[in-house]
Write a protein that holds these residues in place. Structure first.
Motif, PDB file in Angstrom:
ATOM      1  N   UNK A 221      -0.088  -0.535  22.218  1.00 44.57           N
ATOM      2  CA  UNK A 221       0.115  -1.348  21.026  1.00 44.57           C
ATOM      3  C   UNK A 221       1.449  -0.989  20.371  1.00 44.57           C
ATOM      4  N   UNK A 222       2.131  -1.977  19.856  1.00 42.48           N
ATOM      5  CA  UNK A 222       3.356  -1.755  19.089  1.00 42.48           C
ATOM      6  C   UNK A 222       3.219  -2.436  17.736  1.00 42.48           C
ATOM      7  N   UNK A 223       3.533  -1.706  16.674  1.00 40.56           N
ATOM      8  CA  UNK A 223       3.468  -2.272  15.335  1.00 40.56           C
ATOM      9  C   UNK A 223       4.805  -2.139  14.624  1.00 40.56           C
ATOM     10  N   UNK A 224       5.109  -3.097  13.751  1.00 42.01           N
ATOM     11  CA  UNK A 224       6.351  -3.076  12.982  1.00 42.01           C
ATOM     12  C   UNK A 224       6.038  -2.960  11.494  1.00 42.01           C
ATOM     13  N   UNK A 225       6.931  -2.306  10.784  1.00 38.51           N
ATOM     14  CA  UNK A 225       6.804  -2.202   9.343  1.00 38.51           C
ATOM     15  C   UNK A 225       8.121  -2.515   8.669  1.00 38.51           C
ATOM     16  N   UNK A 226       8.037  -3.065   7.461  1.00 37.52           N
ATOM     17  CA  UNK A 226       9.243  -3.340   6.668  1.00 37.52           C
ATOM     18  C   UNK A 226       8.882  -3.137   5.203  1.00 37.52           C
ATOM     19  N   UNK A 227       9.769  -2.471   4.460  1.00 32.84           N
ATOM     20  CA  UNK A 227       9.498  -2.229   3.053  1.00 32.84           C
ATOM     21  C   UNK A 227      10.817  -2.141   2.296  1.00 32.84           C
ATOM     22  N   UNK A 228      10.744  -2.405   1.002  1.00 30.11           N
ATOM     23  CA  UNK A 228      11.905  -2.390   0.122  1.00 30.11           C
ATOM     24  C   UNK A 228      11.503  -1.722  -1.190  1.00 30.11           C
ATOM     25  N   UNK A 229      12.378  -0.871  -1.718  1.00 29.13           N
ATOM     26  CA  UNK A 229      12.180  -0.319  -3.056  1.00 29.13           C
ATOM     27  C   UNK A 229      13.503  -0.375  -3.807  1.00 29.13           C
ATOM     28  N   UNK A 230      13.422  -0.767  -5.066  1.00 25.28           N
ATOM     29  CA  UNK A 230      14.606  -0.859  -5.911  1.00 25.28           C
ATOM     30  C   UNK A 230      14.905   0.484  -6.562  1.00 25.28           C
ATOM     31  N   UNK A 231      16.172   0.687  -6.874  1.00 25.87           N
ATOM     32  CA  UNK A 231      16.560   1.883  -7.610  1.00 25.87           C
ATOM     33  C   UNK A 231      16.202   1.732  -9.088  1.00 25.87           C
ATOM     34  N   UNK A 233      15.601   4.641 -12.790  1.00 20.93           N
ATOM     35  CA  UNK A 233      15.978   5.928 -13.354  1.00 20.93           C
ATOM     36  C   UNK A 233      15.409   7.071 -12.518  1.00 20.93           C
ATOM     37  N   UNK A 234      16.131   8.172 -12.473  1.00 23.11           N
ATOM     38  CA  UNK A 234      15.670   9.347 -11.750  1.00 23.11           C
ATOM     39  C   UNK A 234      16.819  10.196 -11.276  1.00 23.11           C
ATOM     40  N   UNK A 235      16.464  11.347 -10.721  1.00 22.43           N
ATOM     41  CA  UNK A 235      17.493  12.267 -10.228  1.00 22.43           C
ATOM     42  C   UNK A 235      17.319  12.611  -8.753  1.00 22.43           C
ATOM     43  N   UNK A 236      16.392  11.876  -8.061  1.00 17.90           N
ATOM     44  CA  UNK A 236      16.205  12.110  -6.626  1.00 17.90           C
ATOM     45  C   UNK A 236      15.452  10.928  -6.027  1.00 17.90           C
ATOM     46  N   UNK A 237      15.504  10.848  -4.719  1.00 26.48           N
ATOM     47  CA  UNK A 237      14.679   9.891  -3.975  1.00 26.48           C
ATOM     48  C   UNK A 237      13.884  10.666  -2.936  1.00 26.48           C
ATOM     49  N   UNK A 238      12.688  10.160  -2.627  1.00 26.02           N
ATOM     50  CA  UNK A 238      11.888  10.691  -1.529  1.00 26.02           C
ATOM     51  C   UNK A 238      12.076   9.771  -0.334  1.00 26.02           C
ATOM     52  N   UNK A 254       3.545   4.392  -6.078  1.00 21.88           N
ATOM     53  CA  UNK A 254       3.329   5.778  -5.641  1.00 21.88           C
ATOM     54  C   UNK A 254       4.632   6.547  -5.851  1.00 21.88           C
ATOM     55  N   UNK A 255       4.963   7.470  -4.943  1.00 18.24           N
ATOM     56  CA  UNK A 255       6.239   8.186  -5.073  1.00 18.24           C
ATOM     57  C   UNK A 255       7.411   7.388  -4.491  1.00 18.24           C
ATOM     58  N   UNK A 256       7.123   6.145  -4.045  1.00 14.15           N
ATOM     59  CA  UNK A 256       8.158   5.194  -3.596  1.00 14.15           C
ATOM     60  C   UNK A 256       8.932   5.673  -2.372  1.00 14.15           C
ATOM     61  N   UNK A 257       8.280   6.448  -1.497  1.00 12.77           N
ATOM     62  CA  UNK A 257       8.942   6.888  -0.270  1.00 12.77           C
ATOM     63  C   UNK A 257       8.972   5.721   0.711  1.00 12.77           C
ATOM     64  N   UNK A 258      10.064   4.973   0.693  1.00 10.86           N
ATOM     65  CA  UNK A 258      10.158   3.758   1.481  1.00 10.86           C
ATOM     66  C   UNK A 258      10.039   4.040   2.978  1.00 10.86           C
ATOM     67  N   UNK A 287      -4.066   5.788  -7.249  1.00  9.24           N
ATOM     68  CA  UNK A 287      -2.909   5.931  -6.364  1.00  9.24           C
ATOM     69  C   UNK A 287      -1.593   5.885  -7.119  1.00  9.24           C
ATOM     70  N   UNK A 288      -1.650   5.806  -8.451  1.00 13.93           N
ATOM     71  CA  UNK A 288      -0.445   5.808  -9.256  1.00 13.93           C
ATOM     72  C   UNK A 288       0.282   7.146  -9.089  1.00 13.93           C
ATOM     73  N   UNK A 289       1.516   7.109  -8.586  1.00 15.60           N
ATOM     74  CA  UNK A 289       2.303   8.316  -8.389  1.00 15.60           C
ATOM     75  C   UNK A 289       1.871   9.170  -7.205  1.00 15.60           C
ATOM     76  N   UNK A 290       0.997   8.638  -6.344  1.00 14.00           N
ATOM     77  CA  UNK A 290       0.489   9.426  -5.206  1.00 14.00           C
ATOM     78  C   UNK A 290       1.611   9.753  -4.227  1.00 14.00           C
ATOM     79  N   UNK A 291       1.482  10.885  -3.586  1.00 16.82           N
ATOM     80  CA  UNK A 291       2.447  11.262  -2.563  1.00 16.82           C
ATOM     81  C   UNK A 291       2.183  10.448  -1.296  1.00 16.82           C
ATOM     82  N   UNK A 292       3.232   9.926  -0.712  1.00 15.64           N
ATOM     83  CA  UNK A 292       3.081   8.973   0.389  1.00 15.64           C
ATOM     84  C   UNK A 292       2.576   9.595   1.679  1.00 15.64           C
ATOM     85  N   UNK A 293       2.625  10.929   1.785  1.00 17.86           N
ATOM     86  CA  UNK A 293       2.083  11.539   3.002  1.00 17.86           C
ATOM     87  C   UNK A 293       0.589  11.265   3.117  1.00 17.86           C
TER      88      UNK A 293
END
Length: 376
Positions: A221-231, A233-238, A254-258, A287-293
């Motif tokens: 099986x092969x699966x594809x994913x696509x996601x977008x997150x806007x910038x 305020x903050x001092x880092x990205x995950x 969540x933590x917005x780890x695209x 799931x608000x602010x949940x870590x994406x792992x």
């Protein structure tokens, strides 16, 4: 009845050629040993897997132990290796002893051996010899041999645990297989139906034949994913599990780890199991602010529960900033750790959109990912 599959992988297999022993060589998208282990780990009647490795290969032990496979170092002879492996399963009632170099064993062969053990101390698959047999010397036929009652032996060879432990404890010297050890101790061994496909890789051409067999029986099986997150305020990205200092953060429920979101959706896609929102609805406040792992591990666990092996992940981050290259190795290691696979099976790379579109204007980050799942 608690069943242990004991995989013997301590041989060197020099006749197969190649840079490493045959069990470690690539075959149909994985290694020979991976296909063999998958055949037993995916079988509903097998409770435990034990693995015997050569001393030179013990560096691989941690990888298998992380998957719940017990590992021990083998001995000079096959019988020594089997005795070492038997010590790993003291609580099992039945053991299936199998050659790592037989990656095409079917669930039916395993079932037939287990069924036969209800009435016999041992059982093993075999094929009646149908070809004429010759004796020969110096490349000339010197005579013929009656083939009546002759079989080619295969594995897994199954035994009741106390009986085979006693047989190995009493046996001294080399043995062709565990049936020989069992019979020397007076055990009865039933012959179950073998298969031409249950070949043992011995020489280089066997890899081609085994690949054809596996490709005809594998669910790929092969699966594809696509996601977008806007910038925002903050001092880092995950990104792919790695915290990267930046003058902005990414916006998300969540933590917005695209990167992790996209890989997760690729795995769900290969399973035809919806997307992150299906399993972790953004309307659910837990799931608000949940870590994406959390999401990625869930997708990986779901694939394993359905009998699939995740053989490869390819993730492409699309952005002008931050620069991904300096962090790519750390990202690959993080994703591999979350999914329980080798780093060599994870690709993380980046590209820009040549300053076109929202990513080119620095308004956010996009990501594409592909995941490949295989079930033997």
């Amino acid at each position: 009845m608690r069943v242990c599959a004991l995989i013997v992988a301590a041989g060197r297999g020099t006749r197969a050629g190649g840079p490493r022993p045959k069990q470690w060589q690539p075959l149909a998208g994985a290694r020979v040993i991976d296909h063999t282990l998958d055949a037993f780990s995916g079988h509903p009647r097998v409770d435990q897997i034990a693995l015997v490795l050569h001393a030179d290969d013990m560096g691989e032990a941690a990888f298998f132990e992380e998957q719940g496979i017990a590992v021990v170092q083998g001995g000079a002879e096959r019988a020594d290796s089997v005795r070492a492996g038997l010590s790993l399963a003291p609580d099992c009632d039945v053991v299936l002893i199998h050659d790592a170099a037989r990656p095409c064993v079917s669930a039916q062969i395993i079932d037939d051996v287990l069924d036969a053990l209800c009435d016999s101390q041992g059982a093993a698959p075999g094929l009646p010899i149908t070809d004429a047999l010759w004796t020969g010397a110096e490349a000339r036929v010197t005579g013929t041999q009656d083939r009546t009652g002759l079989y080619t032996a295969q594995t897994p060879q199954g035994f009741r645990m106390p009986a085979i432990c006693a047989a190995h404890a009493a046996y001294d010297g080399p043995a062709a297989d565990d049936v020989a050890v069992a019979r020397a101790h007076g055990l009865t061994v039933a012959i179950t139906q073998g298969s031409e496909d249950n070949l043992k890789i011995t020489t280089a051409p066997d890899f081609t034949r085994a690949a054809r067999i596996l490709e005809n029986t594998m669910d790929i099986r092969t699966g594809n994913g696509f996601d977008v997150h806007a910038f925002g305020e903050g001092d880092h990205v995950m990104l792919c599990g790695v915290k990267i200092p930046h003058d902005q953060g990414l916006l998300g429920h969540s933590d917005a780890d695209v990167g992790l979101h996209t890989i997760t959706d690729a795995i769900y896609g290969a399973l035809a199991a919806g997307d992150i929102g299906t399993h972790f609805p953004p309307s659910d406040p837990q799931w608000k602010g949940a870590q994406s792992h959390i999401f990625l591990r869930h997708a990986g666990d779901m694939a394993r529960s359905e009998g699939f092996t995740l053989t490869h992940v390819d993730c492409t981050l699309i952005c002008e900033h931050p620069k991904v290259g300096p962090h790519a190795a750390e990202m690959r290691a993080a994703v591999a750790g979350m999914l329980g696979i080798e780093v060599a099976r994870v690709s993380v790379k980046a590209t820009t959109s040549e300053r076109l579109g929202f990513t080119g204007r620095g308004e956010g980050i996009a990501c594409m990912a592909t995941a490949t799942l295989v079930k033997s």
